[in-house]
Design a protein around this motif. Structure first.
Motif, short mmCIF file in Angstrom:
data_model
loop_
_atom_site.label_atom_id
_atom_site.label_comp_id
_atom_site.label_asym_id
_atom_site.label_seq_id
_atom_site.Cartn_x
_atom_site.Cartn_y
_atom_site.Cartn_z
N GLY A 113 12.03 -5.82 -3.38
CA GLY A 113 11.13 -7.26 -3.41
C GLY A 113 9.82 -7.25 -2.64
N ALA A 114 9.43 -5.14 -2.50
CA ALA A 114 8.45 -5.27 -1.90
C ALA A 114 6.64 -5.18 -2.44
N THR A 115 5.85 -5.56 -2.06
CA THR A 115 4.16 -6.18 -2.36
C THR A 115 4.13 -5.12 -1.88
N PRO A 116 3.20 -4.27 -2.59
CA PRO A 116 2.60 -3.08 -2.72
C PRO A 116 0.47 -3.32 -2.12
N PHE A 117 0.08 -2.54 -1.64
CA PHE A 117 -1.58 -2.65 -1.15
C PHE A 117 -2.03 -1.18 -1.27
N SER A 118 -3.43 -1.42 -1.47
CA SER A 118 -4.50 -0.53 -1.74
C SER A 118 -5.59 -1.07 -0.90
N SER A 119 -6.28 0.20 0.13
CA SER A 119 -7.73 0.02 0.58
C SER A 119 -8.55 0.93 0.57
N ALA A 120 -9.56 1.36 0.51
CA ALA A 120 -10.72 2.19 1.41
C ALA A 120 -11.94 0.81 0.74
N GLY A 121 -12.95 2.95 1.42
CA GLY A 121 -14.05 1.86 2.12
C GLY A 121 -15.27 3.33 3.00
N ARG A 122 -15.98 2.98 3.64
CA ARG A 122 -16.83 4.07 4.35
C ARG A 122 -15.94 4.82 4.49
N ARG A 123 -15.25 3.74 5.47
CA ARG A 123 -14.85 5.15 6.74
C ARG A 123 -13.12 4.60 6.06
N GLY A 124 -12.34 5.98 5.20
CA GLY A 124 -11.11 6.13 5.34
C GLY A 124 -10.09 4.93 3.71
N ALA A 125 -9.03 5.30 4.14
CA ALA A 125 -8.48 5.15 3.08
C ALA A 125 -7.12 4.41 3.06
N THR A 126 -6.72 3.20 3.22
CA THR A 126 -5.52 2.69 2.89
C THR A 126 -4.40 2.82 2.30
N VAL A 127 -3.09 2.64 2.26
CA VAL A 127 -1.88 1.75 1.12
C VAL A 127 -0.93 2.12 1.58
N GLY A 128 -0.06 0.97 1.07
CA GLY A 128 1.31 0.71 1.87
C GLY A 128 1.84 -0.71 1.58
N PHE A 129 2.77 -1.21 2.05
CA PHE A 129 3.45 -2.21 0.99
C PHE A 129 3.90 -3.45 2.53
N THR A 130 4.29 -4.46 1.59
CA THR A 130 5.20 -5.10 2.76
C THR A 130 6.54 -5.28 2.34
N ALA A 131 7.56 -5.33 3.06
CA ALA A 131 8.84 -5.92 2.24
C ALA A 131 9.79 -6.31 2.94
N ALA A 132 10.94 -6.45 3.10
CA ALA A 132 12.40 -6.65 3.76
C ALA A 132 12.42 -5.81 5.11
N ARG A 133 12.97 -5.49 6.45
CA ARG A 133 13.40 -5.08 6.83
C ARG A 133 14.12 -3.90 6.52
N GLU A 134 15.43 -4.35 6.16
CA GLU A 134 16.21 -3.31 5.58
C GLU A 134 16.03 -2.20 4.37
#
Length: 425
Positions: A113-134
């Motif tokens: 049940g996690a929600t993934p995301f990614s972003s980028a721009g002039r300075r850096g890039a990020t990849v991640g997700f939001t999920a239940a703690r466990e």
């Protein structure tokens, strides 16, 4: 008859019913407590591993956001033949790699049940997700998947990058941002080139990712992690291990120049204008200055190395709009304005820590990249310590840097750079 009914009623009244002596918790194990305990404050921990990866966690968030940020994976790190590689690599997030197919990676994320995301721009890039703690530690290793650059994944990334670049070109605000960076740093500099560039070749995409998507210098932020040490052990065991070596290239150091960039589009029937200056290196100081400009009646913006104001008007009123922007940015803020701006900037920074786990993870990453640590208390104190004298000196230093002018749209009546520059000495 009546006497018999009264006797029966008396018998029922005098009867004693037997009830269970167990408490609700004993009778129904696992039942949530109806008496909430005292609220515990968030505790953050920061550790830099031998690989060069910095891990920052906090333990109070009710959900977990885990984000992996590569600070040198933005378009400012693109080489001369790599234009468009940064935006294309954003779309290679969660694609095939490390022996896993894209479908299997996505399935593992969706199964918890996690929600993934990614972003980028002039300075850096990020990849991640939001999920239940466990579930956070279970799927966190997917963030460090080593891309295998399957031809269908690369082709799709190139297509999606082209769509995003096309959409950005039709957005006046994005175009204005691109123009102000081009004016401030030079159109051909690493910071002046647009992030929204399509057409990167497969070779450029691969070379860029292999050079800049490395754990050395990256930041892994995780909210809702009860045991920092256990999370660290998972990272050391599951993330790709390699010798630290050299940090990825940060690209050519862009020097603030202060110039002019104009993009004429008469058919828009509107003039968009921005004025920018070189900003302070301290993020809290820059944020307070941004709020000073907002309080003065201007729409302000701030990013590392640059800050200023922007606005717009009907084409024939463009000169008046530029006059108003010049007045707003050129006036030194009073002590009362500084006090209001400090309160607003501090509130904005602290609210970000309490606006959801993703917002908190972003703030943790920004703090680590800015000061190599994270603490809500230290963040608050960084704003409390700013004085009106510091703002006055920072404002004077800002005006001493050469003004940058960007104009987009029907710009026939927008004054030229030389005219505006003369207003700031």
């Amino acid at each position: 008859m009546l006497s018999r009914q009264l006797a029966a009623a008396g018998t029922r009244v005098g009867a004693t019913r037997g009830f269970s002596v167990l408490t609700a918790a004993e009778e129904f194990p696992g039942l949530p407590s109806t008496s909430p305990g005292s609220k515990k404050g968030s505790v953050s921990s920061v550790t830099t591993l031998p690989s060069g990866l910095t891990v920052v966690t906090e333990n109070a968030s009710l959900t977990s956001t885990v984000s992996l940020t590569f600070p040198n994976a933005g378009s400012s790190s693109e080489g001369p033949s790599e234009a468009g590689a940064a935006i294309a690599n954003r779309y290679l997030s969660f694609k095939s790699g490390s022996g896993l197919s894209s479908a299997l990676i996505v399935r593992n994320i969706e199964d918890v049940g996690a929600t993934p995301f990614s972003s980028a721009g002039r300075r850096g890039a990020t990849v991640g997700f939001t999920a239940a703690r466990e579930n956070a530690a279970f799927i966190a290793p997917l963030l460090a998947t080593e891309c295998s650059f399957e031809k269908w994944d690369v082709k799709e990334a190139q297509q999606l990058a082209g769509v995003e670049a096309t959409d950005a070109a039709s957005n006046a605000q994005v175009s204005l941002s691109d123009q102000i960076y081009a004016a401030a740093f030079g159109a051909q500099s690493s910071m002046g080139r647009s992030y929204y560039t399509a057409g990167a070749s497969r070779a450029a995409i691969v070379a860029f990712r292999e050079r800049n998507y490395t754990l050395n210098g990256a930041v892994l932020s995780a909210t809702g992690i009860a045991d920092h040490e256990a999370f660290l052990r998972m990272v050391e065991e599951e993330f790709p291990s390699s010798a630290p070596g050299e940090s990825p290239s940060a690209g050519a150091n862009a020097t603030y120049m202060g110039g002019e960039a104009r993009l004429s589009a008469p058919s828009t029937g509107y003039a968009h204008v921005a004025l920018a200056f070189q900003g302070p290196t301290s993020a809290p100081l820059m944020n307070v200055m941004k709020h000073c400009l907002n309080i003065s009646g201007a729409s302000a913006f701030a990013a590392p190395g640059i800050m200023g104001v922007y606005g717009g008007s009907e084409p024939s009123s463009a000169s008046t709009a530029v006059d108003a922007l010049s007045q707003a940015v050129g006036s030194a803020p009073s002590a009362d304005v500084v006090a209001q701006a400090k309160a607003a900037a501090k509130s904005e920074a602290l609210t970000a820590l309490d606006s959801g786990s993703k917002s908190l993870a972003d703030a943790m990453t920004a703090s680590v990249l800015d000061s190599s640590g994270f603490s809500a208390k230290a963040l608050a104190e960084s704003y409390d310590g700013i004085t009106a004298d510091q703002i006055a000196k920072a404002h004077a230093a800002m005006l001493k840097s050469k003004v940058s002018l960007a104009a987009v749209g029907d710009i026939s009546y927008v004054p030229y750079h030389a005219t505006i520059s003369s207003r700031f000495g």
